[in-house]
Structure formats: C-alpha cells, structure tokens
Design an enzyme around this catalytic site. Structure first.
Site, PDB file in Angstrom:
ATOM      1  CG  HIS A 340      -1.969  -0.994   1.246  1.00 32.49           C
ATOM      2  ND1 HIS A 340      -3.236  -0.782   0.754  1.00 32.49           N
ATOM      3  CD2 HIS A 340      -1.955  -2.268   1.697  1.00 32.49           C
ATOM      4  CE1 HIS A 340      -3.959  -1.875   0.913  1.00 32.49           C
ATOM      5  NE2 HIS A 340      -3.201  -2.798   1.478  1.00 32.49           N
ATOM      6  CE  LYS A 533      -2.381  10.428   3.120  1.00 33.51           C
ATOM      7  NZ  LYS A 533      -3.133   9.631   2.135  1.00 33.51           N
ATOM      8  CB  THR A 635     -10.205   4.765  -0.840  1.00 31.72           C
ATOM      9  OG1 THR A 635      -9.637   5.089   0.430  1.00 31.72           O
ATOM     10  CG2 THR A 635      -9.566   3.508  -1.372  1.00 31.72           C
ATOM     11  CE  LYS A 639     -13.999   5.834   1.316  1.00 36.26           C
ATOM     12  NZ  LYS A 639     -13.055   5.925   2.430  1.00 36.26           N
TER      13      LYS A 639
HETATM   14  C1  NBG Z   1      -2.663   3.688   2.086  1.00 37.35           C
HETATM   15  C2  NBG Z   1      -2.290   4.601   0.922  1.00 37.35           C
HETATM   16  C3  NBG Z   1      -3.516   5.036   0.147  1.00 37.35           C
HETATM   17  C4  NBG Z   1      -4.345   3.830  -0.222  1.00 37.35           C
HETATM   18  C5  NBG Z   1      -4.641   2.989   1.007  1.00 37.35           C
HETATM   19  C6  NBG Z   1      -5.410   1.736   0.670  1.00 37.35           C
HETATM   20  C7  NBG Z   1      -1.182   3.042   3.922  1.00 37.35           C
HETATM   21  C8  NBG Z   1       0.119   2.424   4.292  1.00 37.35           C
HETATM   22  N1  NBG Z   1      -1.445   3.149   2.630  1.00 37.35           N
HETATM   23  O1  NBG Z   1      -3.134   5.706  -1.015  1.00 37.35           O
HETATM   24  O2  NBG Z   1      -1.615   5.718   1.412  1.00 37.35           O
HETATM   25  O3  NBG Z   1      -5.546   4.215  -0.824  1.00 37.35           O
HETATM   26  O4  NBG Z   1      -3.440   2.599   1.624  1.00 37.35           O
HETATM   27  O5  NBG Z   1      -4.777   1.000  -0.300  1.00 37.35           O
HETATM   28  O6  NBG Z   1      -1.946   3.417   4.778  1.00 37.35           O
END
Ligand code: NBG
Length: 793
Positions: A340, A533, A635, A639
């Site tokens: 992730h 971010k 995500t 939404k």
């Molecule tokens: C997060 C990412 C997001 C992603 C989500 C679900 C962690 C380590 N990763 O970009 O920063 O949408 O995981 O995949 O929290």
C-alpha cells in the site's frame, strides 16, 4: 423478529416499556440494536453452517486495521430494513439518525488502509463469498482528536466499554502465544525445537458479524484480545505487572514507535495477530494439511501481518511435521500480499536482534528463508547491488516487504500507477526475479456505505432516473450519462447537493459550534495528515488568496469554505505543525471583516467514518493533491466522485484512473507528473529556494510562514521550515503551488456556470461504478483467491 412496520413498532414499544429507566436515546439505540442483532444472528448461524457443509475455499484477510465504522445503520441497509425501521421510528417520535449517533464508533483503523479492509469485508459478504477478517480488538483504537489553541490533542477512546456489543466473545477458541524464551533442540531425528521459558499470552477472539446485502450471508471479522493466561502458564513474579504488559498488546493501534519499547510492542502485536489467526485456521480445519491452499487463501494487508509467512512455516514444520519443501510449497500457495505504499519510510524493517529475542523460532525460520533465497539469487549471477536489494535480512534488519514478496504467490499494488512504480522502481529486482507474481488491483469502496447509506437523497434521485439495479451492479450507473444534459435532472441534483450541504452546516453548528455558509463552495481536503498529501500546499494557497483579498480591492471571489479533516500520527511533528498552521490561518481569515465573506477555513475535529459519511456527500470539490507518485491509490477520491464532487488534483494514485473514466474535461488536473517527480528526485535538479526568491507571491507567503506570524510563533513551524528549506521541499509544494493556484481560478470560473458544473458532477457519478469494491473483490477472487459464491436465496 419483525416482518412489517407495524410489527416492528409493536415490538419496539414493548421492549421500551420493559425498561426500568426512562427511555433515553441510548436505551432506544440498545433496544433497536438488539432487535437487529436477532436477524444478524439467524443469518450468521446459517452462513456458518453452510460454509461447513459446502466445504468451499475460505479467504482470511489479515489486517492490523479494520476501520469498520458504526454498524447499526449499515446493517439495517444491508438487511433491507432501513426504510421500514426509519419510518416506524419516525411514527413513534424517534429519529433513527439520532439513535445511530449513540453507537460508540470503533476506531480500529487510521486511514485508507483500514477503511479499505472494511469495504472489502462488506463486499465479500454482499457478493456471498466466504471471506473473513482477522484483526486486533484494540481497547482504545486510534486516539480521538481534539484541538487546543489550534494544536492537535490526543485522548484515548474507549469504544468497548460503551458498546452494546455487536461482537461475541469466543472463549472456546482461545489460544496461547509464546514470546521470548529459548529454543532447545531435541536429541535425535528431525529438528524439533522445544520453546522453553516463554512468556505466554492468551489470545481470545471476539467475533464481529459482517452483514452482506441482498442475500443472507454474514461473514466473520475475528478480532483478537490479549489477556493474562491461566495459572500454569504464568511466569514467576509480579502478576499485576505481567497482566499490564500482556494487555498492552491489544490496547492501542499503532503505539508510538519512536522508542525501542514501542517498536517491540508493535512487533508483538503483529505476531499476536498472525499466530492466533493461523493457529485457529489450522486447528479447526477438516481437511489434510497438505491441501491447505485448496481450502484457504490468506491475504496480508500491507506488511504488518507479514510474519504470517514464517509463522505458517513454523506451524507446518514443527506442529504438523512437514518437510521444509512441503511447508514452503504450501505457504507460498496460500499467502498473497498487498503493498500500500512506495514511501521508503513506510516500508517496515525490524531489527534482527529484536526479532530473534522476541520470536526465536520465527527468526530462525526467516534466516532459513533468506539463506535459501540468497542461494537462488546467487545462481543467477546478479550484481552486488541487486543482490543487496533482494536480501531479506540485510545489515542487521529484516525487510518485511521483501519477506512478503518472497513468501507470497501473488503481490499487488492498489492502483495502476502504483503497481507500475513498484515494478519499475521500488521492487524492480523482485519483479524481475518473480515476473508472474506482480499484478494490479485498483482499490474500490463500498457504495452501500458511501452512497446508499451516506447519501440516501442522491441514491433515491439516481434510482428515480435509472431504476435501482445500480445498487447491485454499480456499472449500471453509466445509464446516468443520458441525464447529463437534462436540465430537470441537473436541477434535482443541485437541490440534493444543497440539502447535503445544509445538513453538514447544521451538524457543524451542533457538534463544533461552527457556522458556515451553505451557499459557499465546499472544498474538502480530508485524509490523514502527511507531508506527501500536501495539506501544507493547500493552506499556503489559502493564505495567498487572503493576501490577494487584502491587497486588491477588486478581488472579491465567490465564497468558498475550505474544509480540512484528518489526524496526524502522535509522533509526527511536521504534520502536527501543519494542523496548527491551518488553525491559526483559519482564525485570522475567519475573523477578518472582509476576507471572511469570501474565504472560510474549517478544521473538522476528530475525523472518523461517521463524520466522513456526513462530509463526502456535501462536497463540491475533492482535493487530491498529493505529490505525484506518492499516493498509492487514495480511496477518498472515489467516495467524493460517487457523490458528485469534482476532483481538483494531481495525476497520482487512482485519480489517474478516475480521469481515464471521466475524461480531462470533468476534472481539474495540475502539477508535476509522477515521471517528472521521479526525474527530479533522481537528478536532484529541483531547488525550492529559486521559487522563494523569484516568485513574489510565493516569496511573500513563505516569509510570512517563516516569521512565525501565521502560526503564533516560529517555534510552531520549525519542522515545516526544516522540510521546506533544510530538506529542499521533498514534496514539491512550492514547485506546484502556482499551478495549483491557477487551477483553483479555473475551478472558480467554471463553478459560475451552474449547469456545466452539475453536468461534470453527474458524469463523475455515472462513471464511478468501476470504483466499487465489489469490482475489486471480484478481481481478487478470480485472479488470486479462487473463491466461489456460496449463499444464494
Ligand atoms: C494507504 C495509501 C492510500 C491507499 C490505502 C489503501 C497506507 C500504508 N497506505 O493511497 O496511502 O488508498 O493505503 O490501499 O496506509
């Protein structure tokens, strides 16, 4: 149980009357939850029975986070009882929405990773697939956030004590997990170590029902709680102290890991989760262990549960008596891994020494996995740099992502761009070594929570136009494309959006004593606080707007409310300073006699699933402004899209695929591309100073920032200063800032054309179907897990 509104009302009133105390909302909530619980239990028992009967393959999703949110409302929606109960309560003078607010919210997650796990649980059950979650029942969950003089404060939460308990304690399934101690090899025969002087912890599962929609499937989210073991497993010495040590394992999500003690605790949590979950899976099976991969798939959500690999090996070798080759074959056909993040700092590494001390046998197995893998790599005659990258144990640390890749049969990223970057850069050598392992599964979200439940008004409007098949098959939302030019539909959409904006405004008055203008544009940046971010870029831009309003009497833009929400990790000082900065700038702007008619900055405290449910539907603009290449998927972007907000963002994560769906005209994209960012990183040709020196507006805002006047003291921004100046702005905030500002101007201009704006919104909704987690889960199932739909009624 009840089968009609009248029956519901009758039962509800009867139960209310049996109460001793006057019926508070809390009591009414408990009664209602208890009534719903009966439906859930019936279906849960039936599902469990069916799974045993049919012997179908089961998936276990191991995750350190499950951000499930409140259950009552979602369970009612999925059981198709929401409307009936809502009306019934209304007729009795109760508000379902208010009762829902009584439910303590489990903070068992931090952000996207945990919410994704929760969306996946919902989709698995709704697709009638046998898939369960395995996690930890943190007593406190993530902290609850407050603000004190603009600074984030953190209070422990206590959702369990307050809870009516959707979950069930399963004492019958309790297990024991050993930590520390020494290994003693047995004399003869195959190596079978005995673990002596271990410190034992009792793991007790609490099963939480996950209620699917449409059918009667109820899957299980098994959350483990750490407790003191029975007498015979207790160590000598101070029992109270030992109890406290044991219980901290399931006390908090992500304990502070800036100390060795904190790191050790995190490692304990990870092993606790993996060992308990695997032991139950293996113990309670009714098939020979050699065919485990035919019956069980295990998905590890990021590297936190990567110890599942050596732990499964340990069970197969030491408890089931298999050979290394057999055990390895089974493990690497059972476990798969989702990555992730590409951020180096987020790739977990554990000190070998700590691992060896805490988990002697598991560490020994990791060493053997590493030794064998290195041996294979050496045969390929790779250069030393590549070999170093492929090492699992390197320089006294264990690289969990490498271990996860080597021990899994499939490895995936969570959006196309992310997977490509993993394959080309972060995990290039691993991808070359295992060319068939890597694949992409773009994330998704459950529309049942984020549209049907969070925005029933929009949901009804959609159904009135295209029928309600889209609820089962979100690709049917495409039919809305026929309405993008229909002024009546667009007008109705506008009215719904306004209604959601009003509701949010009312909520904020009530819960945060903040008054906002519902006629203003709602611009939202809601997610965890992190450098990449770029909440910092957003607030610097707002300060630029403020400066312009002060300087230029002819600049009087359309009123905008800028929302921020999200938590900063406890020990992440930079992010905490950004929160302080936002709040100080907010104070200055919100009290300025001129600026406040054009700009309003609101920090919504204690961001949670239930707050998010109120915010997404009300947004006009979705801020997705991460430094390109850094956001694995996102995500929240999905939404927002599904609720008709228009994206203002960079080409990063799944936003790239969102734009692929809607076309360039229906989003506002700006900034460096991922390629450009990676190029700058490689060539080191970006110099933040040039922007400060050459761009008047940027120069001004940065000098205001550095003087401390925007944060009530320069000491409140020293981490920000270090990042922007000392570290040469690694997230390219200043580089992208002017392009961001120009894009905001474009947004503002387009917002003036109301019909065109709504058309964009509706295109977003119409094209959002592919981002349903049902699609993601089907893909995982088809290409990784091999599940079959079980339950159908
Ligand atoms: C997060 C990412 C997001 C992603 C989500 C679900 C962690 C380590 N990763 O970009 O920063 O949408 O995981 O995949 O929290």
């Amino acid at each position: 149980m009840f089968y009609s509104k009248e029956e519901f009302k009758e039962n509800f009133v009867k139960l209310l009357e049996q109460q001793q105390q006057p019926a508070s909302s809390k009591t009414a909530y408990s009664i209602l939850a208890g009534m719903v619980r009966e439906f859930v239990q019936r279906d849960w028992d039936e599902t469990t029975y069916l799974y045993q009967e049919e012997q179908r393959k089961q998936l276990y999703y191991f995750s350190i986070e499950f951000l499930i949110g409140r259950m009552l409302g979602q369970n009612l929606v999925n059981l198709s009882l929401y409307e009936m109960v809502n009306e019934g309560l209304d007729e009795l003078g109760y508000s379902l929405a208010e009762l829902e607010e009584q439910e303590p919210e489990p903070g068992l997650g931090n952000g996207g990773l945990g919410r994704l796990a929760a969306c996946f649980m919902d989709s698995l059950a709704s697709l009638q697939m046998p898939g369960h979650g395995c996690g930890i029942r943190y007593k406190g969950g993530l902290f609850s956030q407050g603000l004190n003089d603009g600074f984030q404060t953190e209070q422990p939460t206590d959702w369990i004590n307050d809870s009516i308990g959707w979950d069930t304690r399963r004492e019958d399934l309790a297990l024991y997990i050993p930590f520390f101690g020494k290994l003693h090899a047995s004399g003869k025969g195959p190596f079978k170590p005995e673990h002596r002087d271990a410190k034992w912890v009792k793991a007790v599962p609490y099963d939480m029902p996950i209620v699917g929609a449409y059918g009667n499937t109820v899957n299980t989210l098994r959350l483990w709680q750490a407790e003191l073991p029975e007498q015979q497993l207790l160590p000598a010495g101070d029992i109270d102290a030992y109890q406290q040590q044991v219980e901290t394992i399931s006390d908090r999500l992500y304990p502070d890991d800036s100390t060795e003690e904190g790191k050790l605790l995190r490692l304990k949590q990870q092993y606790f989760l993996c060992s308990a979950s695997l032991q139950t899976i293996v113990k309670n099976r009714d098939f020979p262990i050699t065919v485990l991969p035919k019956h069980v798939a295990i998905q590890i959500n990021d590297t936190h549960p990567a110890l599942a690999i050596p732990e499964l090996m340990r069970i197969l070798l030491d408890e089931e008596g298999l050979s290394w080759e057999e055990a390895w074959g089974i493990t690497t056909h059972t476990i798969s891994y989702t990555n992730h993040t590409i951020l180096e700092e987020a790739m977990e590494k554990w000190s070998s020494q700590m691992l060896e001390q805490l988990l002697p046998r598991v560490y020994m197995i990791i060493q053997e996995i590493d030794r064998r893998f290195k041996e294979k790599c050496h045969q390929e005659k790779l250069d030393p740099e590549a070999l170093k990258k492929l090492a699992i144990i390197d320089d006294g640390t264990v690289k969990m992502a490498t271990l996860a890749v080597v021990g899994s049969y499939r490895v995936n990223g969570v959006a196309k761009l992310h997977t490509d970057i993993l394959k080309m850069r972060e995990m290039k050598e691993l991808n070359e070594h295992f060319p068939h392992k890597f694949h992409n599964k773009t994330n998704g979200i459950t529309h049942r929570r984020w549209l049907v439940k969070a925005n029933p008004e929009l949901s009804d409007l959609i159904s009135s136009a295209i029928g309600d098949e889209w609820k089962r098959d979100t690709m049917k939302l495409h039919k809305l494309n026929e309405f993008t030019q229909d002024p009546v539909f667009l007008g109705d959409f506008k009215a719904v959006k306004q209604q959601k904006k009003n509701q949010l405004a009312d909520y904020l008055v009530k819960h945060q004593a903040v008054t906002i203008d519902p006629e203003s544009i709602y611009d939202m940046h809601i997610k965890r606080f992190h450098g990449y971010k770029r909440q910092l870029m957003n607030i610097l831009h707002i300060q630029m707007l403020y400066n312009r309003i002060k300087e230029d009497a002819s600049y009087r833009p359309h009123p905008r409310t800028f929302f921020f929400a999200g938590k900063a990790a406890k020990s992440y000082q930079f992010a905490k300073q950004v929160i302080k900065l936002i709040n100080t700038i907010a104070e200055q702007i919100n009290t300025d006699p001129v600026a406040r008619h054009h700009l309003h900055v609101v920090f919504v405290e204690d961001y949670s699933v239930s707050r998010a449910e109120k915010m997404f539907p009300a947004a006009d603009i979705s801020e997705q402004i991460s430094t390109a290449s850094k956001e694995a998927s996102g995500t929240g972007n999905m939404k927002f899209m599904m609720n008709g907000a228009v994206t203002l963002g960079t080409f990063d994560g799944a936003t790239v695929e969102i734009v692929e769906q809607i076309g360039d005209d229906n989003a506002f994209i700006f900034g460096l591309s991922a390629q450009q960012v990676m190029q700058f990183e490689k060539e080191k040709t970006y110099h933040a100073r040039e922007f400060i020196e050459k761009d008047r507006e940027i120069g001004r805002v940065v000098s205001e920032l550095l003087s401390g006047s925007l944060s009530k003291g320069a000491e409140n921004i020293d981490f920000i200063r270090r990042q922007l100046i000392g570290e040469n702005d690694p997230f390219f905030v200043l580089k992208d800032l002017q392009h961001y500002a120009r894009t905001h101007n474009r947004v503002l201009a387009e917002y003036e054309d109301s019909l065109a704006w709504q058309e964009m919104s509706v295109v977003n909704i119409a094209q959002s179907g592919i981002f349903s987690s049902d699609r993601t889960i089907r893909q995982y199932s088809d290409e990784v897990w091999g599940l079959e739909k079980v339950h159908s009624k």
